[in-house]
Each structure stands twice: as structure tokens, then as C-alpha cells.
Scaffold this active site. Structure first.
Site, PDB file in Angstrom:
ATOM      1  N   ASP A  39      -7.815  -5.164  17.491  1.00  0.00           N
ATOM      2  CA  ASP A  39      -7.399  -5.971  16.360  1.00  0.00           C
ATOM      3  C   ASP A  39      -7.524  -7.439  16.926  1.00  0.00           C
ATOM      4  O   ASP A  39      -7.379  -7.879  17.782  1.00  0.00           O
ATOM      5  CB  ASP A  39      -6.090  -5.598  16.260  1.00  0.00           C
ATOM      6  CG  ASP A  39      -5.871  -6.239  14.725  1.00  0.00           C
ATOM      7  OD1 ASP A  39      -5.267  -7.536  14.489  1.00  0.00           O
ATOM      8  OD2 ASP A  39      -5.464  -5.425  13.789  1.00  0.00           O
ATOM      9  N   ILE A  40      -8.017  -8.233  15.936  1.00  0.00           N
ATOM     10  CA  ILE A  40      -8.356  -9.615  16.186  1.00  0.00           C
ATOM     11  C   ILE A  40      -7.138 -10.575  16.186  1.00  0.00           C
ATOM     12  O   ILE A  40      -6.943 -11.662  17.021  1.00  0.00           O
ATOM     13  CB  ILE A  40      -9.161 -10.510  15.279  1.00  0.00           C
ATOM     14  CG1 ILE A  40      -8.710 -10.343  13.569  1.00  0.00           C
ATOM     15  CG2 ILE A  40     -10.691  -9.715  15.355  1.00  0.00           C
ATOM     16  CD1 ILE A  40      -9.565 -11.251  12.921  1.00  0.00           C
ATOM     17  N   ASN A  97      -1.191   1.693   6.533  1.00  0.00           N
ATOM     18  CA  ASN A  97      -0.474   1.165   5.270  1.00  0.00           C
ATOM     19  C   ASN A  97      -1.447   1.613   4.177  1.00  0.00           C
ATOM     20  O   ASN A  97      -2.770   1.916   4.317  1.00  0.00           O
ATOM     21  CB  ASN A  97      -0.282  -0.272   5.263  1.00  0.00           C
ATOM     22  CG  ASN A  97       0.374  -0.777   6.511  1.00  0.00           C
ATOM     23  OD1 ASN A  97       1.472  -0.323   6.565  1.00  0.00           O
ATOM     24  ND2 ASN A  97      -0.224  -1.797   7.088  1.00  0.00           N
ATOM     25  N   GLY A 103       1.573  -3.395   2.696  1.00  0.00           N
ATOM     26  CA  GLY A 103       1.115  -4.303   3.539  1.00  0.00           C
ATOM     27  C   GLY A 103      -0.485  -3.791   3.888  1.00  0.00           C
ATOM     28  O   GLY A 103      -1.073  -4.366   4.848  1.00  0.00           O
ATOM     29  N   GLN A 104      -1.094  -3.110   3.149  1.00  0.00           N
ATOM     30  CA  GLN A 104      -2.652  -2.993   3.408  1.00  0.00           C
ATOM     31  C   GLN A 104      -3.405  -4.150   2.890  1.00  0.00           C
ATOM     32  O   GLN A 104      -3.219  -4.668   1.852  1.00  0.00           O
ATOM     33  CB  GLN A 104      -3.141  -1.532   2.613  1.00  0.00           C
ATOM     34  CG  GLN A 104      -4.574  -1.275   2.851  1.00  0.00           C
ATOM     35  CD  GLN A 104      -5.137  -0.069   2.209  1.00  0.00           C
ATOM     36  OE1 GLN A 104      -4.532   0.593   1.338  1.00  0.00           O
ATOM     37  NE2 GLN A 104      -6.255   0.425   2.449  1.00  0.00           N
ATOM     38  N   HIS A 110      -7.695   2.982   7.637  1.00  0.00           N
ATOM     39  CA  HIS A 110      -7.554   2.644   9.077  1.00  0.00           C
ATOM     40  C   HIS A 110      -6.253   3.014   9.660  1.00  0.00           C
ATOM     41  O   HIS A 110      -5.124   2.792   9.010  1.00  0.00           O
ATOM     42  CB  HIS A 110      -7.877   1.292   9.568  1.00  0.00           C
ATOM     43  CG  HIS A 110      -6.952   0.276   8.717  1.00  0.00           C
ATOM     44  ND1 HIS A 110      -7.094  -0.173   7.399  1.00  0.00           N
ATOM     45  CD2 HIS A 110      -6.158  -0.465   9.403  1.00  0.00           C
ATOM     46  CE1 HIS A 110      -6.384  -0.880   7.283  1.00  0.00           C
ATOM     47  NE2 HIS A 110      -5.749  -1.466   8.181  1.00  0.00           N
ATOM     48  N   HIS A 112      -3.619   1.800  12.832  1.00  0.00           N
ATOM     49  CA  HIS A 112      -3.253   0.868  13.916  1.00  0.00           C
ATOM     50  C   HIS A 112      -2.651   1.745  14.968  1.00  0.00           C
ATOM     51  O   HIS A 112      -1.642   2.573  14.876  1.00  0.00           O
ATOM     52  CB  HIS A 112      -2.042  -0.251  13.360  1.00  0.00           C
ATOM     53  CG  HIS A 112      -2.624  -1.035  12.280  1.00  0.00           C
ATOM     54  ND1 HIS A 112      -3.013  -2.255  12.381  1.00  0.00           N
ATOM     55  CD2 HIS A 112      -2.714  -0.761  10.838  1.00  0.00           C
ATOM     56  CE1 HIS A 112      -3.329  -2.941  11.266  1.00  0.00           C
ATOM     57  NE2 HIS A 112      -3.433  -2.104  10.367  1.00  0.00           N
TER      58      HIS A 112
END
Length: 128
Positions: A39-40, A97, A103-104, A110, A112
Site C-alpha cells: 500500500d502507498i 470494504n 470506506g471503499q 481488494h 488489505h
């Protein structure tokens, strides 16, 4: 743009662009079913995203529409990535999500994968 978690799928979303090689990622693992990358904006020492290689908006869409071999291959990839990152000994958290209220932020299913420290409660208890 808000994300509902329901089709239609936007092929211009950032994860679709990463899958097509238009945007680079810090790849952790890739196979025919899934791509895993860091994740960035990590929220834990280990924060990896695992995405299926198909146009699915959310878990609901993925599980309803993907072929069985894609579903099995994706979840096996999630487990393999966790194992390869050394997260099994102390534990890890999976989070997905579905929709704006959850909170998507990206309209591509995907997961996390968080680990590397004690994560605490996922949802704080509230007093009623």
C-alpha cells in the site's frame, strides 16, 4: 466519485491501471489469479493489498460472478502472501470494504493484509 461496491466496474480505476501495467506498484507476489503489492500509505508495518485479476467491484461482486477457480486461486494467493511475509506466527488482519459507508475508495475488489505489530480492536466498542 463515490464507490457503491456494486457493478458497473470502472476499467479506469487505479487498480485496473496497475493490473494493465500503466501505473507501477511495489509488487510482493503475482500469479494468474492475483496481484499483491505494498500500500502507498501503509497503516501498519506490513500493509499489502491483494487484488484479483478480473473486473470485480467488491467481495459481493467477486463471489457472485467470478469462476470458482478464480475465487479459490485468489484466496490461496492471500494465504500464500501472508505466509511468505512471515505473518502467520503472530497473526494478521484481512480487511475488505464494500461501498462508500464502509470506506471503499477504489472500485476494484481488494483485500488489505495488515501485520507486523499488535493491531488492537478493529472496531472500538461504543456505549449505548
Amino acid at each position: 466519485m463515490s464507490v457503491s461496491g456494486k457493478p458497473p466496474y470502472d476499467p479506469g480505476n487505479i487498480f485496473a491501471r496497475i493490473l494493465r501495467g500503466e501505473i507501477p506498484c511495489k509488487k510482493v507476489s503475482e500469479d494468474e489469479h492475483a496481484l499483491a503489492f505494498h500500500d502507498i500509505a501503509p497503516q501498519a508495518p506490513v500493509h499489502v493489498l491483494v487484488i484479483p485479476k478480473g473486473p470485480y467491484v467488491s467481495a459481493a461482486d467477486f463471489h457472485a460472478e467470478a469462476p470458482a477457480e478464480a475465487i479459490a486461486g485468489f484466496w490461496r494467493a492471500v494465504g500464500r502472501v501472508a505466509r511468505e511475509l512471515g505473518l502467520e506466527e503472530h497473526g494478521y488482519r484481512l480487511l475488505s470494504n464494500m461501498g462508500e459507508d464502509a470506506g471503499q475508495e477504489v472500485g476494484h475488489f481488494h483485500v488489505h493484509l495488515f501485520g507486523g505489530r499488535r493491531l488492537g480492536r478493529m472496531v472500538p466498542q461504543t456505549r449505548e
